[in-house]
Design an enzyme around this catalytic site. Structure first.
Site, mmCIF file in Angstrom:
data_model
loop_
_atom_site.group_PDB
_atom_site.id
_atom_site.type_symbol
_atom_site.label_atom_id
_atom_site.label_comp_id
_atom_site.label_asym_id
_atom_site.label_seq_id
_atom_site.Cartn_x
_atom_site.Cartn_y
_atom_site.Cartn_z
ATOM 1 N N LYS A 195 0.510 -1.085 0.305
ATOM 2 C CA LYS A 195 -0.087 -0.064 -0.136
ATOM 3 C C LYS A 195 0.958 1.224 0.051
ATOM 4 C CE LYS A 195 -0.544 -0.073 4.868
ATOM 5 N NZ LYS A 195 -1.209 -0.656 5.937
ATOM 6 N N ARG A 232 -7.516 -0.870 17.241
ATOM 7 C CA ARG A 232 -8.031 -0.676 15.907
ATOM 8 C C ARG A 232 -8.745 -1.803 15.661
ATOM 9 N NH1 ARG A 232 -4.111 0.542 10.575
ATOM 10 N NH2 ARG A 232 -4.450 -1.955 10.319
HETATM 11 C C1 LIG Z 1 -0.232 -1.452 6.641
HETATM 12 C C2 LIG Z 1 -0.375 -2.817 7.475
HETATM 13 C C3 LIG Z 1 0.710 -3.621 7.552
HETATM 14 C C4 LIG Z 1 1.987 -3.329 7.050
HETATM 15 O O1 LIG Z 1 2.577 -2.165 8.099
HETATM 16 P P1 LIG Z 1 4.132 -1.706 7.995
HETATM 17 O O2 LIG Z 1 4.261 -1.164 9.176
HETATM 18 O O3 LIG Z 1 4.171 -1.027 6.991
HETATM 19 O O4 LIG Z 1 4.797 -2.913 7.899
HETATM 20 C C5 LIG Z 1 0.420 -4.756 8.086
HETATM 21 N N1 LIG Z 1 -0.856 -5.019 8.727
HETATM 22 C C6 LIG Z 1 -1.975 -4.369 8.520
HETATM 23 C C7 LIG Z 1 -3.190 -4.939 8.986
HETATM 24 C C8 LIG Z 1 -1.807 -3.133 7.908
HETATM 25 O O5 LIG Z 1 -3.040 -2.424 7.630
#
Ligand SMILES: *Cc1c(COP(=O)(O)O)cnc(C)c1O
Length: 352
Positions: free
Chosen positions: A35, A128
């Site tokens: 993302k 969350r």
């Molecule tokens: C964005 C996201 C990640 C990745 O997070 P990073 O800190 O960039 O590794 C992993 N799990 C979920 C549920 C996310 O939304």
């Protein structure tokens, strides 16, 4: 064209390989999270080539961009009721924490004549997404009634909203839930997903509970940074992604504005430090494109003064002889800057 992000694919490959290999040593698969670069298919492919097990993204539109890649794809963000058909079509696995949504996914999967795998998310304190651990015995039997849903595993997300750091204690709770579900319901959980880049530091010691066999990693790969304490991971590059922007004005002006100070373009009342006359430069990139608080000029003599929608204002006083209008200024970036740079339609990408 400028502004542009220059991407060093070799450095991205190296970062991915270091993280993936470290995880493999502990029996952990890594899904690379795409993302942060809006699911750039070239970059996703680089990470798969370097050994990432699969791809994960929060948005179904991003998974659509990656449809042609042959690998396991996870939808990270809880599905909206309005997108369940697309989720069944484009995601092999989705993360879930609402029974009403899981039931709609079941109906959509039946319609498509498919089985859809889910990771059941538990909230271990970050506040969350996730079911509360004490709900487990109400939730799992309900999901097991859904004929076209397969519980692939369980997962947790930490350090995203509440800033809670993954530890042996809270991840042991996930392990305990996994064992409880398997023993009580006689199912096998293939995946116990222990978080994001904030869990990477646990790969170094012996604190990662042994049942954790999956992580979803974005920042740790693209920037080489673990996200619990913000440390650079040994051997990784923090400059696989560089922003280049062009100087469009370069003048000696006061450091303090003249006149009555009202609000800036974003409704904040700005404050200034009087440093006398300084060399001010404007580069053609702005808040449309980037979070300027998350940029780091590579020439450390340059400091960032502020930004409006389309202008980034820099103090060049310490380096003033060396620049002129037309020059390119380079920046390293933190996560928030990168996210927006790749979303802005005004920013080009240069692949090296
Ligand atoms: C964005 C996201 C990640 C990745 O997070 P990073 O800190 O960039 O590794 C992993 N799990 C979920 C549920 C996310 O939304």
């Amino acid at each position: 064209m400028y502004p542009r992000v220059v991407i060093d694919q070799k450095k991205l490959y190296e970062n991915t390989k270091i993280v993936v290999d470290k995880a493999k040593e502990k029996g952990v698969n890594v899904h690379v999270v795409t993302k942060v670069h809006s699911a750039d298919i070239k970059l996703a492919q680089v990470c798969l080539d370097a050994g990432a097990y699969g791809i994960a993204d929060s948005r179904i539109k991003n998974l659509k961009k990656l449809e042609s890649l042959k690998c396991e794809k996870i939808l990270l963000r809880l599905p909206m009721h309005s997108e369940v058909d697309e989720v069944i079509a484009l995601a092999d696995i989705s993360f879930n924490s609402e029974l009403s949504t899981i039931k709609l996914l079941d109906v959509a999967a039946a319609k498509a004549n498919k089985k859809h795998r889910i990771i059941v998310m538990f909230d271990l304190g970050d506040l969350r997404e996730g079911f509360l651990p004490e709900e487990v015995d109400q939730v799992i039997p309900e999901i097991l009634k859904c004929d076209h849903i397969v519980i692939e595993g369980i997962g947790v997300n930490l350090t995203c909203y509440g800033g809670v750091i993954p530890t042996h204690d809270n991840l042991s709770e996930l392990e305990r839930l996994a064992n409880h579900i398997e023993n009580t319901y006689h199912i096998k959980l293939n995946v116990v997903s222990g978080g994001n880049s904030s869990s990477l530091y646990l790969l170094d010691g012996s604190d990662l509970p042994s049942r954790i066999n999956n992580l979803r990693i974005g920042e740790g790969i693209v920037l080489g940074r673990e996200a619990a304490y913000g440390e650079q991971i040994e051997g990784t590059n923090d400059d696989a992604f560089i922003l280049e922007a062009q100087l469009i004005e370069y003048k000696t002006k006061a450091s303090m504005p003249k006149g009555i100070i009202g609000m800036d373009a974003f409704g904040n009342k700005p404050v200034f430090e009087d440093k006398g006359m300084i060399k001010r430069g404007i580069v053609a990139v702005g808040r449309h494109d980037v979070d300027h608080g998350a940029l780091i000029p590579i020439d450390s003599r340059i400091t960032i003064l502020g930004a409006s929608s389309d202008h980034l204002i820099l103090d060049f006083t310490a380096a003033q002889e060396e620049y002129e209008v037309g020059d390119i200024v380079q920046f390293k970036m933190e996560y928030g800057a990168m996210l927006r740079l790749f979303t802005s339609e005004y920013v080009d990408r240069e692949y090296r």
